[in-house]
Design an enzyme around this catalytic site. Structure first.
Site, mmCIF file in Angstrom:
data_model
loop_
_atom_site.group_PDB
_atom_site.id
_atom_site.type_symbol
_atom_site.label_atom_id
_atom_site.label_comp_id
_atom_site.label_asym_id
_atom_site.label_seq_id
_atom_site.Cartn_x
_atom_site.Cartn_y
_atom_site.Cartn_z
ATOM 1 N N LYS A 60 -9.339 14.706 33.859
ATOM 2 C CA LYS A 60 -10.042 14.272 32.415
ATOM 3 C C LYS A 60 -8.457 13.803 32.012
ATOM 4 O O LYS A 60 -6.912 14.560 31.962
ATOM 5 C CB LYS A 60 -10.395 15.721 31.734
ATOM 6 C CG LYS A 60 -10.272 15.366 30.331
ATOM 7 C CD LYS A 60 -10.599 16.522 29.476
ATOM 8 C CE LYS A 60 -10.448 16.774 27.672
ATOM 9 N NZ LYS A 60 -11.240 17.268 27.598
ATOM 10 N N LYS B 283 -9.735 18.958 14.971
ATOM 11 C CA LYS B 283 -9.589 20.185 15.157
ATOM 12 C C LYS B 283 -8.896 21.229 14.244
ATOM 13 O O LYS B 283 -7.629 20.658 13.707
ATOM 14 C CB LYS B 283 -8.896 20.056 16.455
ATOM 15 C CG LYS B 283 -9.442 20.359 17.348
ATOM 16 C CD LYS B 283 -8.598 20.055 18.954
ATOM 17 C CE LYS B 283 -8.836 20.074 20.043
ATOM 18 N NZ LYS B 283 -10.101 20.904 20.765
ATOM 19 N N GLU C 127 -14.643 15.387 24.191
ATOM 20 C CA GLU C 127 -15.000 13.932 24.222
ATOM 21 C C GLU C 127 -14.769 14.155 25.721
ATOM 22 O O GLU C 127 -15.067 12.902 26.389
ATOM 23 C CB GLU C 127 -14.102 13.256 23.711
ATOM 24 C CG GLU C 127 -12.667 14.495 24.173
ATOM 25 C CD GLU C 127 -12.177 15.386 24.017
ATOM 26 O OE1 GLU C 127 -12.992 16.124 23.166
ATOM 27 O OE2 GLU C 127 -11.319 15.943 24.698
ATOM 28 N N ARG D 249 -15.970 15.037 28.371
ATOM 29 C CA ARG D 249 -17.151 15.072 28.873
ATOM 30 C C ARG D 249 -17.885 13.810 28.871
ATOM 31 O O ARG D 249 -18.227 13.196 30.076
ATOM 32 C CB ARG D 249 -18.367 15.677 29.111
ATOM 33 C CG ARG D 249 -19.040 15.855 27.085
ATOM 34 C CD ARG D 249 -19.710 17.342 26.920
ATOM 35 N NE ARG D 249 -18.666 18.367 26.847
ATOM 36 C CZ ARG D 249 -19.175 19.235 26.147
ATOM 37 N NH1 ARG D 249 -20.340 19.926 26.213
ATOM 38 N NH2 ARG D 249 -17.631 20.227 25.893
HETATM 39 N N1 BES Z 1 -9.923 19.348 25.395
HETATM 40 C C1 BES Z 1 -10.900 20.415 25.046
HETATM 41 C C2 BES Z 1 -10.924 22.135 25.533
HETATM 42 C C3 BES Z 1 -9.579 22.636 25.241
HETATM 43 C C4 BES Z 1 -9.486 23.769 24.537
HETATM 44 C C5 BES Z 1 -8.611 23.045 26.375
HETATM 45 C C6 BES Z 1 -8.557 24.626 24.278
HETATM 46 C C7 BES Z 1 -7.375 23.874 26.363
HETATM 47 C C8 BES Z 1 -7.020 24.918 25.303
HETATM 48 C C9 BES Z 1 -11.475 20.134 24.354
HETATM 49 O O1 BES Z 1 -12.550 18.755 24.111
HETATM 50 C C10 BES Z 1 -12.587 20.560 23.432
HETATM 51 O O2 BES Z 1 -12.295 20.434 21.859
HETATM 52 N N2 BES Z 1 -14.120 21.234 23.650
HETATM 53 C C11 BES Z 1 -14.491 22.180 22.475
HETATM 54 C C12 BES Z 1 -16.185 21.477 23.194
HETATM 55 C C13 BES Z 1 -16.917 21.932 21.618
HETATM 56 C C14 BES Z 1 -17.587 20.397 20.779
HETATM 57 C C15 BES Z 1 -18.568 21.747 22.398
HETATM 58 C C16 BES Z 1 -14.559 23.488 22.819
HETATM 59 O O3 BES Z 1 -13.872 23.714 23.724
HETATM 60 O O4 BES Z 1 -14.291 23.708 21.577
HETATM 61 ZN ZN ZN Z 2 -10.347 17.978 25.014
HETATM 62 ZN ZN ZN Z 3 -12.197 17.853 22.207
#
Ligand code: BES
Ligand code: ZN
Ligand code: ZN
Length: 490
Positions: free
Chosen positions: A249, A261, A333, A335
């Protein structure tokens, strides 16, 4: 750090000396006087693991006692951690040079200690005006390491160093195009490695709907980098061996997009390309050390930002393989860009195995914290068992999550084939893995969610705050194991 191999006589050595002491029954030639031996003996009556510093003016003797009766991986991991304590002491004392020798100690224990010193010595300091102290020269007793072993490890550690540096770099100085350029210039200097960099136009003509959608809100172009290393070319086996595909990724920064976020959650999202950095580093390390494996690293790269033209919730996008995906959340994003790369790998490379590394879900951190990788597999039971085994050995561990078919329901969409997120806050890591697995089809598939381990918000083990390079030693050891299995077959 410069490493040299020397014959070291602990008793007469003039310089800072680190002395590892594991098993008293096997120990000989201690560089200690009678009083000091008594002090060590008393300490060891109470506990086995301690560090004593003796002044040998103008030098220091760092006497490291440890318990050699523990299981090998545990013993070695503790030595890496103890090395971190010793490194802090060396830095405090401004000792830039040191030598290591040992008695009652195995070569792999010395190697683990040196690895700990090396990993602990890294800090992200290129933006700091006054460069902090580092250990500069390390002499290692040649009784414990062979020159080619040391050289192979040094190359691997160098790749870990660079991975950490890339992950720590803010997006202002490392966007998709810059990262692609960096990888391609490294590949150009490496024997047996080829690099193809696809730009926006090429990605458009490939119809990688996931990568293009995520990139729409960005003012920077995306890149899709494909690195290939074929260490079996010209060998006894055919050049056309099916490769292991490493998909990483490469979100250069993750704002969440229109589902932006909140609060502090955006901090540290420069690390969202750790998967890509990890996979590139593994491939480069394999090439550095001429491992007889065939690897293809597929690295989709972009940042994820909100903008007038950004992809939006409710959008339905068509992926590289034709699957349609309803966007439920623009923060899911990773995935989307990975799915295109996985489908591309499955279609074009006839892989024996696809492995992904991705900082994919916050849920992975909530499930197991920062002490390992959340892993999943489809049609890859055997490689997963091997990966777990080597993970325990090098102490980059993983735990396998289930991929039961019931989870498939959670990512079904009413208006498209799939949706990119679930409606419930349950099994977030697994449903993300399930989404990816769809694009691997029948190809054996392993997914590593490294969200908890790629970047530490506070120091742990031998890592300072920041990028760790976690996963490189794991995958490298896995590739070494492949080599052994191949040899066994002959
Ligand atoms: N990059 C993030 C995941 C992440 C969170 C990595 C904390 C490292 C530390 C990913 O793109 C994300 O935002 N995932 C969301 C998915 C959800 C919207 C289904 C998440 O984990 O909240
Ligand atoms: Zn991410
Ligand atoms: Zn994300």
């Amino acid at each position: 750090m410069n490493y040299t191999l020397e014959t070291i006589n602990a008793k007469t050595f003039e310089g800072n000396l680190i002395y590892l002491y594991g098993d008293e029954t096997a120990a000989r030639d201690l560089p200690l006087g009678r009083k000091e031996i008594e002090e060590v003996r008393k300490h060891r009556e109470r506990e086995r693991d301690f560090v004593l510093v003796f002044d040998r003016l103008p030098y220091h003797l760092y006497f490291v006692s440890f318990d050699s009766e523990r299981q090998a991986p545990d013993c070695q991991e503790r030595l890496r951690c103890t090395a971190t304590r010793v490194l802090r002491m060396l830095i405090t004392e401004a000792d830039a040079d040191a030598a290591i020798t040992a008695s009652g100690t195995l070569p792999e224990e010395v190697a683990a200690f040196v690895e700990g010193l090396t990993l602990a010595d890294y800090s992200f300091d290129r933006y700091i005006s006054k460069t902090p102290h580092h250990l500069q020269n390390l002499a290692i007793d040649s009784l414990f390491l062979k020159p080619d072993e040391l050289e192979a490890s040094r190359r691997l550690w160098n790749r870990i160093f660079w991975c950490r540096e890339w992950v720590n770099l803010p997006v202002q100085d490392l966007n998709a195009a810059q990262f692609a350029d960096e990888l391609s210039s490294i590949a150009a200097d490496l024997e047996g490695v080829s690099c193809t960099v696809m730009d926006l136009k090429q990605i458009q003509s490939l119809r990688m709907g996931g990568l293009l959608a995520v990139n729409r809100g960005s003012s920077d172009e995306p890149r899709f980098v494909v690195l290939e290393y074929n260490g079996v070319k010209g060998g006894r086996r055919k050049a056309s061996t099916s490769p292991i595909c490493l998909v990483g990724k490469g979100i250069m920064f993750d704002t969440g997009g229109l589902n932006i976020k909140p609060g502090d959650y955006m901090c540290e999202m420069k690390s969202d390309m750790a998967g890509a950095a990890t996979m590139a580093s593994v491939l480069f390390a394999a090439a550095d050390n001429h491992l007889p494996v065939h690897l293809v690293a597929l690295l989709p790269m972009t940042d994820n930002r909100p903008a007038a033209n950004a992809y939006a919730p409710d959008d339905i996008i068509t992926m590289y393989d034709g699957t349609t995906v309803e966007v439920v959340n623009t923060d899911a994003e990773g995935r989307l860009i990975l799915a295109d790369a996985i489908a591309y790998a499955a279609k074009n490379y006839n892989p024996q195995l696809i492995v992904t590394a991705a900082t994919l879900t916050g849920a992975a951190v909530r499930a197991i914290s920062t002490f390992g990788i959340a892993a999943m597999q489809q049609n890859a039971d055997c490689p997963m068992t091997m990966l777990q085994l080597v993970g325990d050995q090098v102490y980059e561990r993983l735990v396998q999550f289930p991929m039961w078919r019931e989870y498939d329901e959670m990512i079904k969409s009413k208006f498209a084939d799939l949706r990119n997120s679930t409606m419930s806050p349950q099994a977030g890591t697994i449903t993300a893995g399930k989404f990816l697995a769809h694009f691997a089809g029948e190809v054996p598939f392993i997914h590593l969610d490294i969200a908890g381990v790629a970047y530490f918000t506070k120091a742990q083990q031998y890592y300072r705050e920041g990028a760790s390079g976690y996963g490189i030693r794991l995958l490298y050891a896995f590739l070494q194991m492949q080599e052994m299995i191949e040899k066994g077959k002959k």
